[in-house]
Design an enzyme around this catalytic site. Structure first.
Site, mmCIF file in Angstrom:
data_model
loop_
_atom_site.group_PDB
_atom_site.id
_atom_site.type_symbol
_atom_site.label_atom_id
_atom_site.label_comp_id
_atom_site.label_asym_id
_atom_site.label_seq_id
_atom_site.Cartn_x
_atom_site.Cartn_y
_atom_site.Cartn_z
ATOM 1 N N LYS A 28 0.847 -1.203 0.000
ATOM 2 C CA LYS A 28 0.000 0.000 0.000
ATOM 3 C C LYS A 28 0.878 1.247 0.000
ATOM 4 C CE LYS A 28 -3.961 -1.734 2.679
ATOM 5 N NZ LYS A 28 -4.985 -1.559 1.653
ATOM 6 N N ARG B 85 -10.556 -11.217 1.969
ATOM 7 C CA ARG B 85 -11.421 -12.231 1.362
ATOM 8 C C ARG B 85 -10.764 -13.613 1.402
ATOM 9 N NH1 ARG B 85 -11.684 -8.843 -4.096
ATOM 10 N NH2 ARG B 85 -11.528 -7.222 -2.507
HETATM 11 N N1 BES Z 1 -8.102 -3.629 4.481
HETATM 12 C C1 BES Z 1 -8.294 -3.198 3.146
HETATM 13 C C2 BES Z 1 -9.581 -2.410 2.953
HETATM 14 C C3 BES Z 1 -9.686 -1.081 3.649
HETATM 15 C C4 BES Z 1 -9.390 0.081 2.986
HETATM 16 C C5 BES Z 1 -10.157 -1.002 4.947
HETATM 17 C C6 BES Z 1 -9.522 1.302 3.611
HETATM 18 C C7 BES Z 1 -10.288 0.215 5.599
HETATM 19 C C8 BES Z 1 -9.980 1.367 4.927
HETATM 20 C C9 BES Z 1 -8.330 -4.392 2.206
HETATM 21 O O1 BES Z 1 -7.571 -5.476 2.578
HETATM 22 C C10 BES Z 1 -7.809 -3.934 0.889
HETATM 23 O O2 BES Z 1 -6.660 -3.617 0.809
HETATM 24 N N2 BES Z 1 -8.665 -3.937 -0.105
HETATM 25 C C11 BES Z 1 -8.304 -3.510 -1.406
HETATM 26 C C12 BES Z 1 -8.846 -4.510 -2.407
HETATM 27 C C13 BES Z 1 -8.329 -4.320 -3.796
HETATM 28 C C14 BES Z 1 -6.877 -4.732 -3.861
HETATM 29 C C15 BES Z 1 -9.159 -5.149 -4.747
HETATM 30 C C16 BES Z 1 -8.906 -2.141 -1.639
HETATM 31 O O3 BES Z 1 -10.021 -1.888 -1.201
HETATM 32 O O4 BES Z 1 -8.236 -1.302 -2.242
HETATM 33 MN MN MN Z 2 -5.572 -5.333 1.888
#
Ligand code: BES
Ligand code: MN
Ligand code: ZN
Length: 520
Positions: free
Chosen positions: A298, A372
Protein backbone atom coordinates in the site's frame (compact mmCIF):
# COMPACT_ATOMS: atom_id res chain seq x y z
CA UNK A 1 13.62 -15.13 43.84
CA UNK A 2 14.51 -12.37 41.41
CA UNK A 3 18.24 -13.07 41.73
CA UNK A 4 17.82 -16.76 41.01
CA UNK A 5 15.65 -15.91 37.97
CA UNK A 6 18.40 -13.62 36.75
CA UNK A 7 21.01 -16.33 37.27
CA UNK A 8 18.85 -18.77 35.33
CA UNK A 9 18.35 -16.27 32.50
CA UNK A 10 22.10 -15.62 32.31
CA UNK A 11 22.89 -19.30 32.39
CA UNK A 12 20.48 -20.15 29.59
CA UNK A 13 21.68 -17.15 27.58
CA UNK A 14 25.22 -18.45 27.94
CA UNK A 15 24.21 -21.87 26.70
CA UNK A 16 21.94 -20.84 23.82
CA UNK A 17 22.57 -17.19 22.93
CA UNK A 18 21.60 -17.61 19.28
CA UNK A 19 18.30 -19.23 20.17
CA UNK A 20 17.43 -16.54 22.71
CA UNK A 21 18.24 -13.86 20.15
CA UNK A 22 16.03 -15.43 17.47
CA UNK A 23 13.08 -15.34 19.87
CA UNK A 24 12.97 -11.54 19.89
CA UNK A 25 10.66 -10.09 17.28
CA UNK A 26 10.98 -6.33 16.84
CA UNK A 27 12.76 -4.45 19.66
CA UNK A 28 11.35 -6.72 22.31
CA UNK A 29 10.51 -3.59 24.32
CA UNK A 30 6.81 -3.08 25.07
CA UNK A 31 5.63 0.52 24.50
CA UNK A 32 3.95 0.78 27.87
CA UNK A 33 3.16 -1.04 31.04
CA UNK A 34 0.54 1.54 32.02
CA UNK A 35 -2.86 0.18 32.97
CA UNK A 36 -5.90 0.97 30.91
CA UNK A 37 -7.36 4.42 31.49
CA UNK A 38 -9.60 4.69 34.46
CA UNK A 39 -13.28 5.39 33.97
CA UNK A 40 -16.03 6.52 36.30
CA UNK A 41 -17.86 3.73 38.13
CA UNK A 42 -21.60 3.78 37.37
CA UNK A 43 -24.16 3.86 40.22
CA UNK A 44 -27.91 4.24 40.48
CA UNK A 45 -29.97 6.21 43.01
CA UNK A 46 -33.57 7.28 43.53
CA UNK A 47 -32.75 10.92 44.28
CA UNK A 48 -30.13 13.37 43.00
CA UNK A 49 -27.50 14.94 45.25
CA UNK A 50 -27.53 18.75 45.40
CA UNK A 51 -23.90 19.27 44.44
CA UNK A 52 -21.36 18.15 41.84
CA UNK A 53 -22.00 18.14 38.09
CA UNK A 54 -25.65 17.62 37.18
CA UNK A 55 -26.77 16.40 33.74
CA UNK A 56 -30.44 16.85 32.91
CA UNK A 57 -31.69 14.90 29.89
CA UNK A 58 -34.28 17.13 28.22
CA UNK A 59 -36.98 16.20 25.67
CA UNK A 60 -37.90 19.83 24.98
CA UNK A 61 -37.60 23.21 26.69
CA UNK A 62 -39.62 22.10 29.72
CA UNK A 63 -37.66 21.11 32.81
CA UNK A 64 -38.92 17.73 34.13
CA UNK A 65 -40.83 18.29 37.38
CA UNK A 66 -39.27 18.00 40.87
CA UNK A 67 -35.69 17.35 39.77
CA UNK A 68 -34.21 20.37 41.51
CA UNK A 69 -35.36 22.82 44.17
CA UNK A 70 -37.56 25.77 43.23
CA UNK A 71 -34.81 28.42 43.21
CA UNK A 72 -32.55 26.29 41.01
CA UNK A 73 -35.49 25.53 38.69
CA UNK A 74 -36.22 29.24 38.35
CA UNK A 75 -32.60 30.02 37.43
CA UNK A 76 -32.53 27.11 34.98
CA UNK A 77 -35.75 28.22 33.30
CA UNK A 78 -34.30 31.69 32.86
CA UNK A 79 -31.17 30.21 31.27
CA UNK A 80 -33.24 27.93 29.00
CA UNK A 81 -35.32 30.88 27.80
CA UNK A 82 -32.35 33.16 27.27
CA UNK A 83 -30.32 30.52 25.38
CA UNK A 84 -33.43 29.42 23.43
CA UNK A 85 -32.57 25.84 24.37
CA UNK A 86 -35.21 23.48 22.95
CA UNK A 87 -33.93 20.08 24.05
CA UNK A 88 -33.35 19.00 20.46
CA UNK A 89 -31.49 15.73 19.90
CA UNK A 90 -27.74 16.34 20.02
CA UNK A 91 -27.97 19.87 21.46
CA UNK A 92 -26.58 20.82 24.86
CA UNK A 93 -26.25 23.79 27.20
CA UNK A 94 -23.51 24.02 29.84
CA UNK A 95 -24.20 26.27 32.84
CA UNK A 96 -22.22 27.27 35.92
CA UNK A 97 -23.03 29.13 39.09
CA UNK A 98 -26.54 27.79 39.54
CA UNK A 99 -27.72 26.45 42.92
CA UNK A 100 -25.20 24.30 44.80
CA UNK A 101 -23.98 22.64 41.62
CA UNK A 102 -20.48 23.09 40.25
CA UNK A 103 -21.99 22.72 36.81
CA UNK A 104 -25.30 21.89 35.17
CA UNK A 105 -25.35 20.37 31.68
CA UNK A 106 -28.63 20.20 29.78
CA UNK A 107 -28.42 17.45 27.15
CA UNK A 108 -31.09 17.22 24.44
CA UNK A 109 -32.99 13.99 23.80
CA UNK A 110 -35.66 15.40 21.51
CA UNK A 111 -39.22 14.22 21.10
CA UNK A 112 -38.96 12.30 17.83
CA UNK A 113 -37.52 8.89 17.04
CA UNK A 114 -36.59 6.08 19.40
CA UNK A 115 -36.49 7.49 22.93
CA UNK A 116 -34.23 4.79 24.37
CA UNK A 117 -31.59 5.30 21.65
CA UNK A 118 -31.76 9.07 22.07
CA UNK A 119 -31.31 8.81 25.83
CA UNK A 120 -28.31 6.53 25.29
CA UNK A 121 -26.90 9.11 22.85
CA UNK A 122 -27.59 12.17 25.05
CA UNK A 123 -25.88 10.45 27.97
CA UNK A 124 -22.95 9.41 25.78
CA UNK A 125 -22.52 12.97 24.58
CA UNK A 126 -22.62 14.22 28.19
CA UNK A 127 -19.87 11.74 29.07
CA UNK A 128 -17.69 13.25 26.36
CA UNK A 129 -18.54 16.83 27.37
CA UNK A 130 -17.62 15.96 30.98
CA UNK A 131 -14.45 14.08 30.02
CA UNK A 132 -12.23 16.37 32.09
CA UNK A 133 -14.75 17.28 34.80
CA UNK A 134 -13.33 16.34 38.20
CA UNK A 135 -16.67 16.52 40.04
CA UNK A 136 -18.92 13.51 40.62
CA UNK A 137 -21.62 13.39 37.92
CA UNK A 138 -25.35 12.86 38.25
CA UNK A 139 -27.62 12.04 35.30
CA UNK A 140 -31.30 12.74 35.71
CA UNK A 141 -34.42 13.46 33.68
CA UNK A 142 -37.42 11.50 34.98
CA UNK A 143 -35.92 8.22 33.75
CA UNK A 144 -37.75 4.91 34.08
CA UNK A 145 -35.91 1.57 34.41
CA UNK A 146 -35.14 1.04 30.70
CA UNK A 147 -34.22 4.67 30.17
CA UNK A 148 -31.88 4.69 33.18
CA UNK A 149 -30.12 1.52 31.97
CA UNK A 150 -29.80 3.07 28.49
CA UNK A 151 -28.30 6.22 30.04
CA UNK A 152 -25.76 4.04 31.85
CA UNK A 153 -24.87 2.25 28.60
CA UNK A 154 -24.49 5.57 26.79
CA UNK A 155 -22.26 6.96 29.52
CA UNK A 156 -20.12 3.83 29.54
CA UNK A 157 -19.59 3.99 25.77
CA UNK A 158 -19.11 7.76 25.68
CA UNK A 159 -16.50 7.88 28.47
CA UNK A 160 -14.25 5.36 26.69
CA UNK A 161 -10.71 6.61 26.20
CA UNK A 162 -7.53 5.09 24.84
CA UNK A 163 -4.57 6.97 26.32
CA UNK A 164 -2.49 4.24 27.86
CA UNK A 165 0.57 5.22 25.83
CA UNK A 166 0.54 8.86 26.92
CA UNK A 167 3.24 9.45 29.53
CA UNK A 168 3.50 13.25 29.16
CA UNK A 169 0.70 15.84 29.52
CA UNK A 170 -1.74 13.10 30.28
CA UNK A 171 -4.80 14.46 32.08
CA UNK A 172 -5.73 12.39 35.10
CA UNK A 173 -9.01 10.81 34.12
CA UNK A 174 -11.91 11.55 36.50
CA UNK A 175 -12.70 8.59 38.71
CA UNK A 176 -15.50 10.14 40.72
CA UNK A 177 -18.66 8.12 40.12
CA UNK A 178 -21.52 8.85 37.77
CA UNK A 179 -24.91 8.31 39.38
CA UNK A 180 -28.01 7.66 37.27
CA UNK A 181 -31.20 8.85 38.95
CA UNK A 182 -34.38 6.84 38.49
CA UNK A 183 -37.49 6.15 40.55
CA UNK A 184 -36.81 2.51 39.54
CA UNK A 185 -33.16 2.72 40.61
CA UNK A 186 -33.03 -0.85 41.93
CA UNK A 187 -34.39 -2.57 38.85
CA UNK A 188 -32.45 -0.23 36.55
CA UNK A 189 -29.25 -1.28 38.28
CA UNK A 190 -30.19 -4.96 37.93
CA UNK A 191 -30.84 -4.47 34.21
CA UNK A 192 -27.55 -2.63 33.78
CA UNK A 193 -25.53 -5.23 35.66
CA UNK A 194 -27.17 -8.25 34.06
CA UNK A 195 -27.11 -6.99 30.48
CA UNK A 196 -26.00 -3.51 29.44
CA UNK A 197 -22.70 -3.60 31.34
CA UNK A 198 -21.71 -6.69 29.36
CA UNK A 199 -22.52 -4.90 26.12
CA UNK A 200 -20.40 -1.91 27.15
CA UNK A 201 -17.58 -4.32 28.00
CA UNK A 202 -17.89 -5.94 24.56
CA UNK A 203 -17.72 -2.54 22.85
CA UNK A 204 -14.65 -1.56 24.91
CA UNK A 205 -12.93 -4.86 24.07
CA UNK A 206 -13.50 -4.29 20.35
CA UNK A 207 -12.25 -0.69 20.58
CA UNK A 208 -9.16 -1.67 22.57
CA UNK A 209 -8.18 -4.39 20.10
CA UNK A 210 -8.60 -2.07 17.11
CA UNK A 211 -6.92 0.94 18.73
CA UNK A 212 -3.85 -1.01 19.88
CA UNK A 213 -0.91 -0.72 17.49
CA UNK A 214 0.19 -3.74 15.49
CA UNK A 215 3.40 -4.15 17.51
CA UNK A 216 1.17 -4.87 20.50
CA UNK A 217 -1.78 -6.73 18.95
CA UNK A 218 -0.83 -9.48 16.50
CA UNK A 219 -2.54 -12.87 16.10
CA UNK A 220 -1.11 -14.42 19.29
CA UNK A 221 -1.77 -11.40 21.51
CA UNK A 222 -5.26 -10.91 20.04
CA UNK A 223 -5.99 -14.43 21.26
CA UNK A 224 -4.51 -13.68 24.71
CA UNK A 225 -6.51 -10.47 25.14
CA UNK A 226 -9.78 -12.11 24.13
CA UNK A 227 -9.10 -15.11 26.37
CA UNK A 228 -8.46 -12.78 29.31
CA UNK A 229 -11.69 -10.88 28.62
CA UNK A 230 -13.71 -14.11 28.78
CA UNK A 231 -11.91 -15.37 31.89
CA UNK A 232 -13.97 -18.32 33.03
CA UNK A 233 -17.37 -17.11 31.81
CA UNK A 234 -19.85 -19.99 31.95
CA UNK A 235 -20.85 -21.99 28.85
CA UNK A 236 -17.96 -20.65 26.79
CA UNK A 237 -15.53 -22.89 24.90
CA UNK A 238 -12.43 -21.45 23.25
CA UNK A 239 -10.43 -23.24 20.56
CA UNK A 240 -7.34 -21.85 18.88
CA UNK A 241 -5.79 -23.32 15.74
CA UNK A 242 -2.06 -22.73 15.28
CA UNK A 243 -0.18 -22.98 11.99
CA UNK A 244 0.66 -26.72 12.10
CA UNK A 245 -3.01 -27.49 12.81
CA UNK A 246 -4.17 -25.23 10.01
CA UNK A 247 -1.65 -26.79 7.62
CA UNK A 248 -3.04 -30.21 8.46
CA UNK A 249 -6.54 -28.90 7.63
CA UNK A 250 -5.34 -27.55 4.28
CA UNK A 251 -6.04 -23.91 5.14
CA UNK A 252 -3.93 -22.49 2.35
CA UNK A 253 -5.51 -19.05 2.26
CA UNK A 254 -4.98 -17.92 5.85
CA UNK A 255 -1.51 -19.49 5.95
CA UNK A 256 -0.66 -17.87 2.62
CA UNK A 257 -1.65 -14.39 3.82
CA UNK A 258 0.42 -14.78 6.99
CA UNK A 259 3.52 -16.27 5.42
CA UNK A 260 5.23 -12.92 4.82
CA UNK A 261 5.10 -12.08 8.54
CA UNK A 262 7.25 -13.13 11.49
CA UNK A 263 4.01 -13.30 13.47
CA UNK A 264 2.29 -16.66 12.99
CA UNK A 265 -1.41 -16.78 12.02
CA UNK A 266 -4.14 -18.07 14.30
CA UNK A 267 -7.78 -19.06 13.99
CA UNK A 268 -9.73 -18.38 17.18
CA UNK A 269 -13.12 -20.01 17.71
CA UNK A 270 -15.23 -18.92 20.69
CA UNK A 271 -18.43 -20.82 21.24
CA UNK A 272 -21.16 -19.71 23.64
CA UNK A 273 -24.10 -22.05 24.22
CA UNK A 274 -27.03 -20.58 26.10
CA UNK A 275 -29.87 -22.23 24.16
CA UNK A 276 -29.47 -26.00 24.29
CA UNK A 277 -29.19 -27.87 21.01
CA UNK A 278 -30.41 -25.27 18.51
CA UNK A 279 -28.14 -24.62 15.51
CA UNK A 280 -25.76 -21.77 16.34
CA UNK A 281 -25.48 -18.41 14.64
CA UNK A 282 -21.92 -18.28 13.31
CA UNK A 283 -20.13 -14.96 13.09
CA UNK A 284 -16.82 -14.86 11.25
CA UNK A 285 -14.58 -11.80 11.32
CA UNK A 286 -11.59 -10.58 9.33
CA UNK A 287 -8.67 -10.36 11.73
CA UNK A 288 -5.78 -8.85 9.80
CA UNK A 289 -3.74 -7.38 12.66
CA UNK A 290 -1.87 -5.24 10.15
CA UNK A 291 -2.48 -4.88 6.43
CA UNK A 292 0.55 -3.45 4.66
CA UNK A 293 -0.81 -4.84 1.40
CA UNK A 294 1.96 -7.44 1.33
CA UNK A 295 3.98 -7.67 -1.89
CA UNK A 296 1.29 -5.44 -3.45
CA UNK A 297 2.39 -2.82 -0.92
CA UNK A 298 0.00 0.00 0.00
CA UNK A 299 1.08 3.65 -0.29
CA UNK A 300 2.44 5.14 2.94
CA UNK A 301 -0.17 7.81 3.66
CA UNK A 302 -2.83 6.48 5.99
CA UNK A 303 -1.30 3.00 6.12
CA UNK A 304 -1.27 3.21 9.92
CA UNK A 305 -5.06 2.82 9.89
CA UNK A 306 -4.50 -0.77 8.81
CA UNK A 307 -3.68 -1.60 12.44
CA UNK A 308 -7.49 -1.69 12.73
CA UNK A 309 -7.94 -4.19 9.89
CA UNK A 310 -8.97 -6.71 12.53
CA UNK A 311 -12.04 -4.68 13.53
CA UNK A 312 -14.48 -7.29 12.18
CA UNK A 313 -12.94 -10.04 14.32
CA UNK A 314 -12.75 -7.66 17.30
CA UNK A 315 -16.44 -6.72 17.15
CA UNK A 316 -17.46 -10.35 16.77
CA UNK A 317 -15.51 -11.26 19.91
CA UNK A 318 -17.06 -8.24 21.65
CA UNK A 319 -20.55 -9.42 20.73
CA UNK A 320 -19.92 -12.99 21.89
CA UNK A 321 -18.53 -11.56 25.15
CA UNK A 322 -21.67 -9.47 25.65
CA UNK A 323 -24.00 -12.41 24.95
CA UNK A 324 -22.05 -14.81 27.18
CA UNK A 325 -21.61 -12.40 30.10
CA UNK A 326 -25.30 -11.47 30.02
CA UNK A 327 -26.28 -15.17 29.83
CA UNK A 328 -28.39 -14.62 26.70
CA UNK A 329 -30.57 -17.54 25.55
CA UNK A 330 -28.71 -17.96 22.28
CA UNK A 331 -26.11 -20.23 20.69
CA UNK A 332 -23.35 -18.35 18.92
CA UNK A 333 -19.93 -19.11 17.52
CA UNK A 334 -17.46 -16.30 16.93
CA UNK A 335 -14.49 -16.92 14.66
CA UNK A 336 -11.49 -14.62 14.25
CA UNK A 337 -9.33 -15.25 11.17
CA UNK A 338 -6.03 -13.78 12.39
CA UNK A 339 -3.04 -12.98 10.17
CA UNK A 340 -0.59 -10.19 9.57
CA UNK A 341 -0.27 -9.17 5.90
CA UNK A 342 3.38 -8.18 5.41
CA UNK A 343 5.88 -8.05 2.58
CA UNK A 344 8.88 -10.30 3.23
CA UNK A 345 11.12 -12.89 1.70
CA UNK A 346 8.49 -15.57 2.12
CA UNK A 347 5.46 -13.39 1.33
CA UNK A 348 3.10 -14.59 -1.36
CA UNK A 349 3.36 -12.92 -4.74
CA UNK A 350 0.83 -11.75 -7.34
CA UNK A 351 0.28 -14.73 -9.61
CA UNK A 352 0.57 -17.31 -6.82
CA UNK A 353 -2.09 -20.01 -6.68
CA UNK A 354 -3.30 -21.20 -3.28
CA UNK A 355 -5.74 -23.88 -2.20
CA UNK A 356 -8.44 -23.35 0.44
CA UNK A 357 -9.59 -25.83 3.04
CA UNK A 358 -12.54 -26.62 0.73
CA UNK A 359 -10.13 -27.75 -2.00
CA UNK A 360 -11.00 -24.88 -4.36
CA UNK A 361 -8.10 -22.95 -5.89
CA UNK A 362 -7.46 -19.21 -6.04
CA UNK A 363 -5.18 -17.21 -8.28
CA UNK A 364 -3.88 -14.26 -6.26
CA UNK A 365 -3.54 -11.26 -8.55
CA UNK A 366 -3.20 -8.73 -5.73
CA UNK A 367 -1.85 -9.63 -2.30
CA UNK A 368 -3.68 -6.60 -0.86
CA UNK A 369 -7.03 -8.34 -1.39
CA UNK A 370 -6.17 -10.54 1.61
CA UNK A 371 -9.30 -10.19 3.75
CA UNK A 372 -11.42 -12.23 1.36
CA UNK A 373 -8.70 -14.91 1.41
CA UNK A 374 -8.67 -15.43 5.18
CA UNK A 375 -12.48 -15.32 5.24
CA UNK A 376 -12.64 -18.28 2.82
CA UNK A 377 -10.85 -20.70 5.16
CA UNK A 378 -12.59 -19.40 8.29
CA UNK A 379 -16.07 -19.70 6.78
CA UNK A 380 -15.28 -23.19 5.48
CA UNK A 381 -14.04 -24.29 8.89
CA UNK A 382 -17.12 -23.12 10.78
CA UNK A 383 -19.53 -24.54 8.20
CA UNK A 384 -17.78 -27.93 8.08
CA UNK A 385 -17.36 -28.28 11.85
CA UNK A 386 -20.19 -26.41 13.57
CA UNK A 387 -23.25 -26.80 11.34
CA UNK A 388 -24.46 -23.20 11.86
CA UNK A 389 -28.06 -22.18 11.20
CA UNK A 390 -26.86 -18.92 9.67
CA UNK A 391 -23.53 -17.24 8.94
CA UNK A 392 -22.70 -13.55 9.31
CA UNK A 393 -19.38 -12.13 8.15
CA UNK A 394 -17.90 -8.86 9.35
CA UNK A 395 -14.82 -7.45 7.63
CA UNK A 396 -12.98 -4.24 6.77
CA UNK A 397 -12.92 -5.67 3.26
CA UNK A 398 -12.73 -2.86 0.71
CA UNK A 399 -11.89 0.80 0.30
CA UNK A 400 -14.63 0.78 -2.31
CA UNK A 401 -17.40 0.55 0.32
CA UNK A 402 -16.00 3.71 1.96
CA UNK A 403 -16.38 5.52 -1.35
CA UNK A 404 -19.96 4.29 -1.66
CA UNK A 405 -21.27 4.69 1.90
CA UNK A 406 -18.58 6.56 3.87
CA UNK A 407 -19.00 6.02 7.63
CA UNK A 408 -22.76 6.50 7.71
CA UNK A 409 -23.51 2.88 6.76
CA UNK A 410 -21.82 -0.49 6.58
CA UNK A 411 -22.39 -2.36 3.31
CA UNK A 412 -24.67 -5.40 3.63
CA UNK A 413 -24.46 -8.20 1.09
CA UNK A 414 -26.74 -11.22 1.38
CA UNK A 415 -28.39 -13.95 -0.66
CA UNK A 416 -31.07 -14.37 2.03
CA UNK A 417 -33.81 -11.74 2.31
CA UNK A 418 -34.93 -12.88 5.77
CA UNK A 419 -31.43 -12.66 7.23
CA UNK A 420 -30.82 -9.36 5.42
CA UNK A 421 -34.00 -7.96 6.96
CA UNK A 422 -32.97 -9.15 10.44
CA UNK A 423 -29.50 -7.58 10.09
CA UNK A 424 -31.02 -4.33 8.83
CA UNK A 425 -33.51 -4.24 11.73
CA UNK A 426 -30.75 -4.90 14.28
CA UNK A 427 -28.76 -2.06 12.73
CA UNK A 428 -31.66 0.38 12.91
CA UNK A 429 -32.45 -0.58 16.51
CA UNK A 430 -28.88 0.03 17.68
CA UNK A 431 -27.98 3.01 15.49
CA UNK A 432 -25.44 0.89 13.59
CA UNK A 433 -26.99 1.39 10.19
CA UNK A 434 -26.43 -0.84 7.18
CA UNK A 435 -27.27 -0.37 3.51
CA UNK A 436 -27.95 -3.38 1.32
CA UNK A 437 -25.78 -3.71 -1.78
CA UNK A 438 -26.25 -6.01 -4.79
CA UNK A 439 -24.59 -9.34 -5.63
CA UNK A 440 -25.10 -9.52 -9.40
CA UNK A 441 -24.31 -12.89 -10.97
CA UNK A 442 -22.06 -11.21 -13.54
CA UNK A 443 -19.66 -10.34 -10.71
CA UNK A 444 -18.75 -14.00 -10.37
CA UNK A 445 -18.23 -14.40 -14.14
CA UNK A 446 -15.80 -11.49 -13.95
CA UNK A 447 -13.82 -13.30 -11.25
CA UNK A 448 -13.14 -16.47 -13.27
CA UNK A 449 -9.41 -17.17 -13.37
CA UNK A 450 -7.59 -18.46 -16.43
CA UNK A 451 -5.64 -21.02 -14.43
CA UNK A 452 -7.54 -21.56 -11.12
CA UNK A 453 -11.17 -21.72 -9.94
CA UNK A 454 -11.37 -18.03 -9.08
CA UNK A 455 -9.08 -15.00 -8.88
CA UNK A 456 -9.02 -12.66 -5.88
CA UNK A 457 -9.37 -9.38 -7.79
CA UNK A 458 -10.62 -8.12 -11.13
CA UNK A 459 -7.83 -6.03 -12.55
CA UNK A 460 -9.00 -2.62 -13.65
CA UNK A 461 -11.43 -2.28 -10.78
CA UNK A 462 -15.20 -2.64 -11.20
CA UNK A 463 -17.64 -2.72 -8.28
CA UNK A 464 -14.93 -3.39 -5.68
CA UNK A 465 -17.09 -4.06 -2.61
CA UNK A 466 -19.47 -6.26 -4.61
CA UNK A 467 -16.61 -8.24 -6.11
CA UNK A 468 -15.09 -8.79 -2.67
CA UNK A 469 -18.45 -9.93 -1.30
CA UNK A 470 -18.97 -12.20 -4.32
CA UNK A 471 -15.59 -13.80 -3.72
CA UNK A 472 -16.41 -14.48 -0.05
CA UNK A 473 -19.87 -15.80 -0.95
CA UNK A 474 -18.40 -18.17 -3.56
CA UNK A 475 -16.94 -20.25 -0.73
CA UNK A 476 -20.14 -20.34 1.35
CA UNK A 477 -22.62 -23.26 1.01
CA UNK A 478 -25.69 -21.86 -0.83
CA UNK A 479 -28.04 -23.62 1.63
CA UNK A 480 -26.87 -21.59 4.60
CA UNK A 481 -28.40 -18.14 5.13
CA UNK A 482 -25.37 -15.89 4.71
CA UNK A 483 -24.77 -12.17 5.13
CA UNK A 484 -21.56 -10.18 4.81
CA UNK A 485 -21.00 -6.75 6.34
CA UNK A 486 -18.24 -4.64 4.81
CA UNK A 487 -17.31 -2.35 7.71
CA UNK A 488 -14.30 -0.53 6.22
CA UNK A 489 -15.33 3.04 6.99
CA UNK A 490 -17.60 2.56 9.99
CA UNK A 491 -14.95 0.79 12.07
CA UNK A 492 -13.02 4.02 12.65
CA UNK A 493 -14.56 7.34 13.70
CA UNK A 494 -12.70 10.28 12.15
CA UNK A 495 -14.87 12.59 14.28
CA UNK A 496 -16.70 11.76 17.49
CA UNK A 497 -20.32 10.59 17.51
CA UNK A 498 -22.75 10.57 20.46
CA UNK A 499 -21.51 7.29 21.96
CA UNK A 500 -18.33 6.99 19.89
CA UNK A 501 -15.32 9.11 20.81
CA UNK A 502 -12.95 9.72 17.88
CA UNK A 503 -10.98 6.56 17.03
CA UNK A 504 -11.87 2.87 17.04
CA UNK A 505 -15.68 2.71 17.09
CA UNK A 506 -16.40 -0.88 18.11
CA UNK A 507 -18.98 -0.82 15.31
CA UNK A 508 -21.08 -3.97 15.10
CA UNK A 509 -20.94 -5.18 18.70
CA UNK A 510 -24.38 -3.77 19.42
CA UNK A 511 -25.80 -4.88 16.06
CA UNK A 512 -24.59 -8.49 16.44
CA UNK A 513 -25.72 -8.64 20.07
CA UNK A 514 -29.25 -7.60 19.01
CA UNK A 515 -29.24 -9.82 15.90
CA UNK A 516 -28.28 -12.91 17.91
CA UNK A 517 -31.05 -12.28 20.44
CA UNK A 518 -33.69 -11.75 17.74
CA UNK A 519 -32.66 -14.28 15.07
CA UNK A 520 -35.29 -17.04 14.59
N1 BES B 1 -8.10 -3.63 4.48
C1 BES B 1 -8.29 -3.20 3.15
C2 BES B 1 -9.58 -2.41 2.95
C3 BES B 1 -9.69 -1.08 3.65
C4 BES B 1 -9.39 0.08 2.99
C5 BES B 1 -10.16 -1.00 4.95
C6 BES B 1 -9.52 1.30 3.61
C7 BES B 1 -10.29 0.21 5.60
C8 BES B 1 -9.98 1.37 4.93
C9 BES B 1 -8.33 -4.39 2.21
O1 BES B 1 -7.57 -5.48 2.58
C10 BES B 1 -7.81 -3.93 0.89
O2 BES B 1 -6.66 -3.62 0.81
N2 BES B 1 -8.66 -3.94 -0.10
C11 BES B 1 -8.30 -3.51 -1.41
C12 BES B 1 -8.85 -4.51 -2.41
C13 BES B 1 -8.33 -4.32 -3.80
C14 BES B 1 -6.88 -4.73 -3.86
C15 BES B 1 -9.16 -5.15 -4.75
C16 BES B 1 -8.91 -2.14 -1.64
O3 BES B 1 -10.02 -1.89 -1.20
O4 BES B 1 -8.24 -1.30 -2.24
MN1 MN C 1 -5.57 -5.33 1.89
ZN1 ZN D 1 -7.20 -5.64 4.59
Amino acid sequence: MFRSFLALALASAAITPAFAQADVIGSGVAPSTAAHSQTRPINFAATAPTSGALVILMRNATLPAKLVDATTAQALNAAIASAKFEGKEGSSLSLRGIGGYARILLSGVGEEGDRITHIRNASGKAAQDLRDEAQPVTITGGLNQDEAAAAALGYAMGQYRFDRYKTADRKTPPTNPVTIVSSDAGSAETLWKSRHAALAEGVALSRDLAAEPANVIYPETFVERVRAAFGNTANVKIEVLDEPMMRKLGMGTILGVGQGSRRPSRMMIVEYRGAGDTAPLAMVGKGITFDSGGTSLKPGAGMWEMKADMSGAASIMGAVLSLAKSKASVNVIGVAALSENMPGGNAQRPGDVVRTMSGKTIEILNTDAEGRLVMADANEYVIANKKPGALVNMATLTGSIVGALNDEYAGLFSRDDKLAAAVTAAGTATGEDVWRMPLHKNYLDDMKSDIADIKNVVEGGGPGAGLGATFVGYFVDKNIPWAHLDIAGVNWADRSGPVTPKGASGWGVQLLDTLARNWK
